[in-house]
Enzyme design. Structure first.
Site, PDB file in Angstrom:
ATOM      1  N   ASP A   1     -48.364  43.243 -23.419  1.00  0.00           N
ATOM      2  CA  ASP A   1     -48.513  41.851 -23.830  1.00  0.00           C
ATOM      3  C   ASP A   1     -49.979  41.442 -23.850  1.00  0.00           C
ATOM      4  O   ASP A   1     -50.654  41.472 -22.823  1.00  0.00           O
ATOM      5  CB  ASP A   1     -47.734  40.964 -22.848  1.00  0.00           C
ATOM      6  CG  ASP A   1     -47.621  39.530 -23.309  1.00  0.00           C
ATOM      7  OD1 ASP A   1     -48.141  39.210 -24.390  1.00  0.00           O
ATOM      8  OD2 ASP A   1     -47.025  38.720 -22.589  1.00  0.00           O
TER       9      ASP A   1
ATOM     10  N   ASP B   1     -50.574  36.249 -31.171  1.00  0.00           N
ATOM     11  CA  ASP B   1     -49.711  36.572 -30.036  1.00  0.00           C
ATOM     12  C   ASP B   1     -48.815  37.750 -30.375  1.00  0.00           C
ATOM     13  O   ASP B   1     -47.991  37.668 -31.281  1.00  0.00           O
ATOM     14  CB  ASP B   1     -48.855  35.358 -29.685  1.00  0.00           C
ATOM     15  CG  ASP B   1     -48.064  35.544 -28.402  1.00  0.00           C
ATOM     16  OD1 ASP B   1     -48.268  36.567 -27.736  1.00  0.00           O
ATOM     17  OD2 ASP B   1     -47.263  34.667 -28.081  1.00  0.00           O
TER      18      ASP B   1
END
Length: 486
Positions: free
Chosen positions: A338, A92
């Site tokens: 992201d 992530d």
């Protein structure tokens, strides 16, 4: 991990390739789909749009200085060895710490969160050679939001006389708590030898710091944080191998929610690679990077924030609001690049201006598919087979993103306009804009998010040394082949 619904996962296999002792590390990322919880494409898209909105909400309202981990449907799994055991964690770019489930592990409300058979090495693992991190270490201060070591030693029940003489090395760092959007965990810091299997030589970090969780709420799998924090995986790599940790990229092979096609791996690259003549000569495989500066965020320093200056629909250039162009002193604004959000989110008024211009050009040609919009959560959508002489979406205008640093990125049509078949009484071809309303720009936190759906077919580079993000059009499967042949 914000929802029990999973429609695809991207997995990093343990096999790894290295080109030279100072060369990059290349991981094959592959993705697969699971439709067991979706009865239609509409259901899948609806769940994805809801998760994308949830991701932005939790970026804006984090319980700690860490963002929501990757939502199902946008999961990358990274495998490596700690001590003698192998573990697979979600990768992530929005998190800044590495944590994993350890024996004994109790996860509350985790039923249906993921398919255990789909994760190569899901854990939990037994800690055999790991050493607790001292309460006086910088890592302990970092994970506890930089609390003074004296406070941490007090929490760790270090005696006053030891605190006075700064001799608390034998006392371990107190447990830390992280709360994500719909889940949380408590963990303690440990260090152990981390190794990433490869041909030769092996990449080994002798004192890799990570969190070990024995209890979690709604978080069945750990996270390998790739954010800008000091405990993220790239940051710890940079301490030992700056040429690897300070520069990484990935190139996502286009999927377009295809559940039947066989896809090639998508490369995740740690470090720089040299572009040879063969790669340059392959048509459309290589282009220069469009770089944009990273914006510093005083409140959320782990974000990869950039400034979005404008969006062009065809020849109409629409200036972005100030909230997307910069980050203010309170940490509000900017666009977060992201890997864990599927669709790009834009602030309400700007989103409405963009889609209104899109509809002004497309609406006269194609009929609005209101029923599809209601079922998918996407807007606007159109019927592409309504008797028009053009029934393949050829009238869809070009979309460009203009970033700070005078860089522009031209989006392929498939990155912002998804075509599929409506499964109503009459099967009809429809197309939807894959951008979403991100709500009121006056809310705290980032003003927008650049989702991974819009990143497909680009190599996205995170250059931490020069503090910039780069985008370059690539045939990602061909890039994998070329890197793998070296």
């Amino acid at each position: 991990m914000a929802s029990s619904s999973v429609f695809f996962k991207l997995f990093t296999f343990i096999s790894l390739f290295v080109f030279s002792s100072a060369g990059p590390l290349v991981f094959p990322l592959t993705h697969s789909y699971s439709r067991t919880q979706f009865n239609s494409t509409h259901h899948l898209l609806k769940a994805t749009s809801v998760r994308s909105a949830s991701r932005l909400h939790h970026h804006r309202h984090p319980h700690r200085q860490v963002s929501l981990p990757l939502t199902p449907g946008s999961d990358y799994t990274l495998s490596f060895s700690l001590g003698s055991q192998t573990i697979s964690l979600y990768m992530d770019t929005g998190s800044d710490v590495v944590w994993l489930p350890c024996h004994p592990f109790d996860c509350i409300l985790c039923e249906g969160k993921y398919n255990p058979t789909a994760i190569p090495n899901p854990g939990p693992i037994n800690l055999t050679s790991a050493v607790p991190v001292s309460c006086k270490s910088r890592a302990c201060s970092a994970v506890h939001s930089s609390l003074p070591s004296s406070d941490l030693c007090t929490i760790a029940k270090c005696p006053l006389e030891d605190i006075e003489i700064s001799d608390c090395k034998s006392y371990s760092c107190p447990p830390f708590y992280y709360a994500y959007g719909d889940g949380s965990f408590i963990a303690k810091l440990y260090s152990d030898k981390l190794s990433i299997p490869m041909s030769s030589p092996s990449l080994i970090l002798q004192n890799f710091t990570f969190g070990c969780a024995h209890s979690a709420l709604g978080e069945p799998i750990g996270v390998a944080g790739f954010g800008r924090g000091t405990l993220s995986l790239p940051a710890q790599l940079a301490n030992n191998s700056p040429e690897i940790g300070n520069y990484f990229s990935y190139c996502l092979v286009s999927h377009s929610f295809d559940t039947t096609g066989v896809h090639r791996p998508s490369p995740l690259i740690l470090g720089r690679y040299s572009v040879d003549e063969k790669m340059k000569q392959m048509k459309n495989d290589y282009s220069d990077y469009a770089y944009t500066p990273m914006l510093e965020n005083p409140k959320h320093p782990y974000f990869y924030s950039v400034g979005l200056e404008a969006v062009s629909i065809g020849r109409m250039k629409i200036p972005a609001p100030a909230s997307l162009r910069r980050v203010d002193g309170r940490g509000n604004g900017g666009m977060v690049v992201d890997s864990g959000t599927t669709f790009t989110m834009l602030p309400l008024k700007f989103y409405e201006t963009v889609v209104t211009e899109f509809d002004r050009r497309v609406g006269p040609v194609y009929k609005r598919a209101n029923r599809v919009e209601e079922r998918t959560g996407l807007n606007p959508c159109y019927y592409l087979d309504n008797g028009s002489s053009s029934s393949s979406g050829s009238n869809v205008p070009q979309l460009l993103l203009h970033f700070g640093g005078n860089s522009s990125v031209t989006m392929p049509k498939r990155n912002y306009f998804y075509e599929f078949f409506d499964d109503g009484k009459v099967k009809r071809k429809v197309g939807c804009v894959m951008l979403m309303n991100g709500g009121d720009e006056r809310e705290s936190g980032p003003a927008g998010i650049l989702g991974n759906y819009q990143q497909q077919g680009f190599e996205v580079v995170y250059d931490l040394e020069k503090k910039r993000v780069g985008f370059a059009r690539r045939k990602c499967a061909s890039l994998w082949d070329n890197l793998n042949q070296h």
